[in-house]
Enzyme design. Structure first.
Site, PDB file in Angstrom:
ATOM      1  CG  ASP A 106      -0.315  -0.484   2.458  1.00 34.29           C
ATOM      2  OD1 ASP A 106       0.909  -0.672   2.529  1.00 34.29           O
ATOM      3  OD2 ASP A 106      -1.198  -0.905   3.396  1.00 34.29           O
ATOM      4  CD  GLU A 177      -3.106   4.524   7.017  1.00 35.57           C
ATOM      5  OE1 GLU A 177      -4.028   4.282   7.671  1.00 35.57           O
ATOM      6  OE2 GLU A 177      -1.983   4.367   6.914  1.00 35.57           O
TER       7      GLU A 177
END
Length: 455
Positions: A106, A177
Site C-alpha cells: 500500500d 488508510e
C-alpha cells in the site's frame, strides 16, 4: 479464469502438494541474496525510500507516488498497468509455466504533520479530498517502507529469473488508510484482467517490533473493522428548563456507558472484540440543550459471529436507551454502519507454517519475533483474498532498533505508535528484511524450471 495455463491449481491434492512437498525447497541456493540486497539498498533503495518519505500523498490522490512506482517497476522489467481502481498499479512478470503469486504494497500517507525530528522528515502539504483543506501529509504508518521493499523485490526477482518459474503479480494499492483501495481494485476487475493468484503475500512494517525481525501468525494478524455512527435525536430546550426537552447529551452518555457491556458481558472471555466511541459531538452553547448528538464508533472483530453480536448489540442498546429516555419511535437513535468495513485478515495456517520454517531456514531462527500479537488493528487486504479465497500470508516486519526498546524500558523516550506525528522507522533493516523475506517466500512458491521438469 487466469489468462495463462499454470501447473499448480487450488485443488485439494495440488494445494497439499505445494504446502507439504519438498519440491519447493531451495536449501542454501540463495546464500548471496543478502549481499545483493545490501548493495541494492545502498545504491538504489535508500534514496528511493527518502524520496517516498519526503513526498507522501493522501488516500485516493497518490498520483505522483503511483507514477514513480510505475516507472520503477517498468525499469525492473515488468509489464505495468496504471489507474487500476483509481491510482492503483499492477505489475506483471511472466516467466514460464507455474503458479501465479501476488505481492501487495500500500502507498498512501496520512493527514499528519511530521514531528519525528528526522533529517528527511516530510514537510509536504496536499488538499485533503475529504475536507478540501490544505493539510500536512506524512508517512505515519510506514507505507513508504512497503513500496520501497516492493521495488527491491521486483529488482531481485527480475535478476533471478533463471531460478523460478511462473507469474509474479505486484500490486501497488491506494487508499488503505481509508480501507477503500483494495475493494476499488477488485471492483475494477483486478483478477479478471490479470489472473487469479494461487497465493497472496503482503507485509506491514511495525514500530512495535525489533528492526530486522519477522512476525507471522497462523491465524488472524488483523481484525475486521466497522465504522458506525449513532445519530441521537433530542428535543431542544433552555439549559435552565431541562424538563422541557429531551437532552441528547445525557442520552448519548448513557449509550456510551451501556456499550461498554457488549464486550465484557456478551462476548465469551476468549473471543476478542472492541467497541470504541472515538467522537461525541453535540451542542453549541453553555445554556442550550441541543436537539441532536452524534457518536462515532470503531468496532473490531475477528469473526463474522463476533461482528454480528457487536453490531446487533449496538443497535439494540441505542434504540432501547432512547425508549428509556421517553422518545417516541420516530425519534429513536439511528445506527448507521458505514461501507468503510473490512473483514478480518486471516492467514492460511499451513502456508504460514511453511513460510515460517522457510524464513528460519534461510534467515536464521532469531529472525522470527516472539512478541505476541495483541492489537486489533484492521486492514483492507482481505478484499484481495476472501472472495475468491486465496491462500495468503500477511506478515509483520520490525522497524525499531532493539536499543530503542531498551532505552524506553529504562525510562527513556517511548516508542511512537503508528499514526503518531512522532512515528519513525529505521529504514535500512526494515526495507532489507522486507525484500529478503518476500523474495525467499516467492522463490518457495514459484518453483524453478529445473525443479518443475524433475517433478
Amino acid at each position: 479464469m487466469n489468462k495463462k495455463c499454470r501447473l499448480v491449481t487450488l485443488s485439494s491434492v495440488g494445494f497439499s502438494l505445494m504446502l507439504s512437498g519438498s519440491i519447493f525447497a531451495h536449501g542454501g541456493e540463495h546464500a548471496g541474496l543478502t549481499e545483493q540486497i545490501n548493495t541494492d539498498y545502498k545504491v538504489h533503495l535508500a534514496p528511493l525510500f527518502k524520496h517516498f518519505h519526503q513526498n507522501p500523498e493522501l488516500s485516493t490522490v497518490e498520483n505522483k507516488t503511483a507514477d514513480r512506482m510505475a516507472k520503477e517497476l517498468r525499469d525492473a522489467g515488468f509489464d505495468v498497468t496504471e489507474n487500476v481502481g483509481g491510482t492503483g498499479v499492477v505489475a506483471i512478470l511472466e516467466n514460464g509455466d507455474g503458479p501465479l503469486v501476488s505481492m501487495r504494497a500500500d502507498m498512501d500517507g496520512l493527514p499528519v504533520e511530521e514531528k519525528s525530528g528526522l533529517p528527511y522528515a516530510s514537510t509536504a502539504k496536499q488538499v485533503d479530498p475529504i475536507t478540501g483543506n490544505d493539510v500536512f501529509v506524512m508517512h505515519a504508518c510506514g507505507h513508504d517502507v512497503h513500496i520501497t521493499s516492493l521495488v527491491g523485490t521486483a529488482r531481485r526477482m527480475q535478476a533471478m529469473k533463471d531460478e523460478w518459474s511462473g507469474t509474479l503479480m505486484l500490486i501497488v494499492q491506494p487508499a488503505e488508510e481509508r480501507v477503500l483501495g483494495a475493494k476499488a481494485m477488485m471492483d475494477d476487475g483486478l483478477y479478471e484482467r490479470f489472473g487469479t493468484p494461487d497465493f497472496g503475500l503482503a507485509f506491514h512494517v511495525s514500530s512495535g517490533l525489533e528492526a530486522g525481525k519477522i512476525a507471522v501468525t497462523d491465524g488472524s494478524p488483523y481484525a475486521g473493522a466497522d465504522t458506525v455512527d449513532i445519530i441521537i435525536h433530542g428535543v431542544g430546550a433552555h439549559g435552565a428548563s431541562p424538563h422541557a426537552g429531551k437532552d441528547p447529551i445525557v442520552l448519548g452518555s448513557q449509550i456510551v456507558l451501556a456499550l461498554q457491556t457488549l464486550v465484557s458481558r456478551e462476548l465469551p472471555p476468549r473471543d476478542p472484540g472492541v467497541v470504541t466511541v472515538g467522537s461525541f459531538h453535540s451542542g453549541t452553547k453553555h445554556n442550550i440543550i441541543s436537539d441532536r448528538a452524534v457518536l462515532q464508533l470503531t468496532v473490531r472483530n475477528t469473526s463474522k459471529a463476533t461482528r454480528k453480536v457487536l453490531l446487533d448489540g449496538i443497535k439494540r442498546i441505542a434504540e432501547n436507551m432512547g425508549r428509556v429516555a421517553g422518545l417516541p419511535d420516530d425519534k429513536l437513535p439511528e445506527v448507521i454502519v458505514s461501507n468503510e468495513s473490512v473483514p478480518p485478515t486471516n492467514n492460511n495456517p499451513e502456508l504460514a507454517q511453511r513460510l515460517r520454517a522457510l524464513w528460519i531456514k534461510e534467515m536464521g531462527e532469531e529472525i522470527i519475533s516472539k512478541k505476541p500479537n495483541k492489537g486489533m488493528g484492521a486492514e483492507d487486504y482481505p478484499f484481495f483474498t476472501t472472495e475468491p479465497y486465496i491462500p495468503s500470508v500477511y506478515f509483520g516486519v520490525g522497524g525499531t532498533p532493539e536499543a530503542d526498546f531498551k532505552s524506553a524500558k529504562a525510562g527513556g523516550a517511548p516508542i511512537p505508535s503508528h499514526h503518531s506525528p512522532l512515528f519513525k522507522i529505521t529504514p535500512e533493516p526494515a526495507v532489507k528484511t522486507g525484500v529478503e523475506a518476500t523474495v525467499h517466500a516467492l522463490l518457495e512458491l514459484l518453483p524453478s524450471s529445473k525443479i518443475t521438469k524433475n517433478n
